[in-house]
Design an enzyme around this catalytic site. Structure first.
Site, PDB file in Angstrom:
ATOM      1  N   TYR A   1      95.037  12.783  61.141  1.00  0.00           N
ATOM      2  CA  TYR A   1      94.099  13.548  60.319  1.00  0.00           C
ATOM      3  C   TYR A   1      93.395  14.603  61.168  1.00  0.00           C
ATOM      4  O   TYR A   1      92.987  14.354  62.304  1.00  0.00           O
ATOM      5  CB  TYR A   1      93.107  12.572  59.693  1.00  0.00           C
ATOM      6  CG  TYR A   1      91.829  13.161  59.167  1.00  0.00           C
ATOM      7  CD1 TYR A   1      91.850  14.135  58.172  1.00  0.00           C
ATOM      8  CD2 TYR A   1      90.601  12.737  59.651  1.00  0.00           C
ATOM      9  CE1 TYR A   1      90.667  14.668  57.685  1.00  0.00           C
ATOM     10  CE2 TYR A   1      89.413  13.253  59.167  1.00  0.00           C
ATOM     11  CZ  TYR A   1      89.452  14.223  58.179  1.00  0.00           C
ATOM     12  OH  TYR A   1      88.281  14.756  57.706  1.00  0.00           O
TER      13      TYR A   1
ATOM     14  N   LYS B   1      87.433   6.497  51.069  1.00  0.00           N
ATOM     15  CA  LYS B   1      88.661   6.714  50.319  1.00  0.00           C
ATOM     16  C   LYS B   1      88.961   5.508  49.420  1.00  0.00           C
ATOM     17  O   LYS B   1      88.207   5.209  48.510  1.00  0.00           O
ATOM     18  CB  LYS B   1      89.799   7.012  51.283  1.00  0.00           C
ATOM     19  CG  LYS B   1      89.485   8.068  52.353  1.00  0.00           C
ATOM     20  CD  LYS B   1      89.051   9.395  51.784  1.00  0.00           C
ATOM     21  CE  LYS B   1      89.005  10.512  52.823  1.00  0.00           C
ATOM     22  NZ  LYS B   1      88.073  10.323  53.937  1.00  0.00           N
TER      23      LYS B   1
ATOM     24  N   ARG C   1      69.319  -0.921  60.815  1.00  0.00           N
ATOM     25  CA  ARG C   1      70.240  -0.268  61.749  1.00  0.00           C
ATOM     26  C   ARG C   1      71.021  -1.302  62.553  1.00  0.00           C
ATOM     27  O   ARG C   1      72.169  -1.083  62.937  1.00  0.00           O
ATOM     28  CB  ARG C   1      69.487   0.669  62.702  1.00  0.00           C
ATOM     29  CG  ARG C   1      70.378   1.298  63.774  1.00  0.00           C
ATOM     30  CD  ARG C   1      69.677   2.385  64.552  1.00  0.00           C
ATOM     31  NE  ARG C   1      68.479   1.915  65.220  1.00  0.00           N
ATOM     32  CZ  ARG C   1      68.463   1.261  66.382  1.00  0.00           C
ATOM     33  NH1 ARG C   1      69.590   0.959  67.000  1.00  0.00           N
ATOM     34  NH2 ARG C   1      67.314   0.902  66.921  1.00  0.00           N
TER      35      ARG C   1
ATOM     36  N   ASP D   1      94.586   3.637  62.179  1.00  0.00           N
ATOM     37  CA  ASP D   1      93.868   4.045  60.977  1.00  0.00           C
ATOM     38  C   ASP D   1      94.733   3.672  59.777  1.00  0.00           C
ATOM     39  O   ASP D   1      95.833   4.204  59.597  1.00  0.00           O
ATOM     40  CB  ASP D   1      93.611   5.555  61.014  1.00  0.00           C
ATOM     41  CG  ASP D   1      92.769   6.049  59.843  1.00  0.00           C
ATOM     42  OD1 ASP D   1      92.774   5.390  58.774  1.00  0.00           O
ATOM     43  OD2 ASP D   1      92.146   7.109  59.978  1.00  0.00           O
TER      44      ASP D   1
END
Length: 376
Positions: A106, A203, A53, A178
């Site tokens: 988005y 993506k 983590r 972004d």
């Protein structure tokens, strides 16, 4: 060591000098130490890894390759694109702060900024970023972030990053961009003045529809702050998904070159079709191409259900950017959470179709779209 169970667990370890051509998958939750002194050395910087983590070689490799492609000094991986965006925002903003964001981002980002950040005491104003005066008017004394996308989702507006950089510097704001749709192959926002660049590596960086991942990169002070948020909130990316995304990144340039060329051909063909009311495809993204997404509004008399039923091997999915051509319905997926008024403001309707162009032969893609339009 006679016990069956002990022998099953413990034994001779593989030599650490093995040199794999490809980075191994460090599929472990923790890293081991030979002594308390060695473990303590982690906290003084002598050893890079303690607990996945907190850090893992595969996640670091993904962060490093993305930062390298963006021309940024540092990066960090996250569990998803939205995780990377959240970490980027929280690296800068705290309760009482304010963001100014493009109104056509988005849908998932819109909802997160509007509904989730407000729970943390962080407000967002959504503005038409083509209107610089509107941006200026929305900036408050407590504004700390200017947020936009290099190419917006789903209508592919190309952001004027130089202008946004100027506004951010004028008001001492952090510019977050972004860059998922453009990818660093076509646009490098950091080089144009952005402070933080975020990606849904699900993506194009991953590129094969088999991973959910996010990455952010940029100025070291913001990346380190974001890294702390990722560690402390638990937004880290798993080793295997990091490894998959790194594998995909190796062919990013090749895929974007082919997919952008295919998209241009598809956009040109769609513009001449009577069942298509409008085609959205940019012309000014870069000299390498204009991206692999084509968005259309079907004609008013077209049957969108018939269109989606007639796609053949083109699949209807809620995402994008794989090597295969797919389509999505923003009205019912990415922008579903927006109110009717917000959808109307952005321009998303039942007739909106977002087409993610793949690497197949362009003629075959167009042939399938022709069948779909015939069914509409």
């Amino acid at each position: 060591m006679d016990s069956f169970n002990t022998k099953a667990i413990h034994g001779k370890k593989l030599p650490t000098s093995i040199r794999s051509k490809v980075t191994p998958i460090y599929q472990t939750s923790v890293f081991s130490f030979d002594s308390l002194e060695e473990m303590e050395g982690y906290y003084s910087g002598d050893s890079p890894y303690l607990y996945t983590r907190v850090g893992n070689p595969n996640a670091d490799e993904l962060a490093n390759v993305t930062a390298r492609l963006e021309g940024a000094p540092a990066g960090v991986a996250a569990s998803s694109g939205l995780g990377a965006i959240m970490a980027a925002v929280l690296a800068v903003a705290k309760s009482g702060d304010h963001l100014v964001a493009a109104h056509d981002v988005y849908g998932g980002t819109f909802y997160m900024l509007k509904e989730e950040l407000v729970r943390m005491g962080i407000e967002t104003s959504f503005v038409d970023f083509e209107d610089e005066q509107a941006i200026e008017a929305a900036i408050r004394p407590e504004t700390v972030i200017l947020y936009t996308e290099s190419v917006t989702n789903p209508f592919l507006r190309v952001e004027n990053l130089e202008a946004m950089t100027a506004v951010a510097k004028k008001h001492n704001l952090v510019l977050i961009v972004d860059n998922t749709f453009a990818t660093p192959y076509l646009v490098q926002p950091y080089a144009l003045g952005a402070d933080i660049v975020v990606h849904s590596a699900t993506k194009y960086i991953g590129g094969h529809s088999d991973v959910s991942a996010g990455v952010l990169c940029g100025k070291e002070e913001y990346v380190e702050s974001a890294r702390s948020r990722i560690v402390n909130i638990g937004l880290n990316l798993s080793p295997f998904e990091s490894w998959l995304a790194c594998r995909g990144a190796k062919t990013l340039g090749l895929r974007m070159e082919r997919q952008s060329a295919n998209a241009q051909k598809a956009a040109d063909w769609l513009a001449s079709q009577p069942k298509v009311k409008k085609v959205f495809y940019p012309t000014t993204v870069s000299d390498k191409g204009n991206g692999a997404i084509v968005t259309i509004h079907l004609a008013d008399d077209a049957d969108e259900s018939g269109f989606f039923r007639s796609l053949g091997w083109i699949q209807l999915v809620p995402s994008l950017a794989g090597v295969e051509t797919t389509v999505s319905w923003p009205f019912g997926t990415s922008h579903r959470a927006l109110s009717p008024e917000e959808k109307q403001t952005v321009g998303v309707s039942e007739k909106t179709v977002r087409i993610s162009i793949g690497i197949e032969a362009a003629a075959d893609i167009i042939g399938q779209l022709e069948n779909a339009l015939a069914g509409a």
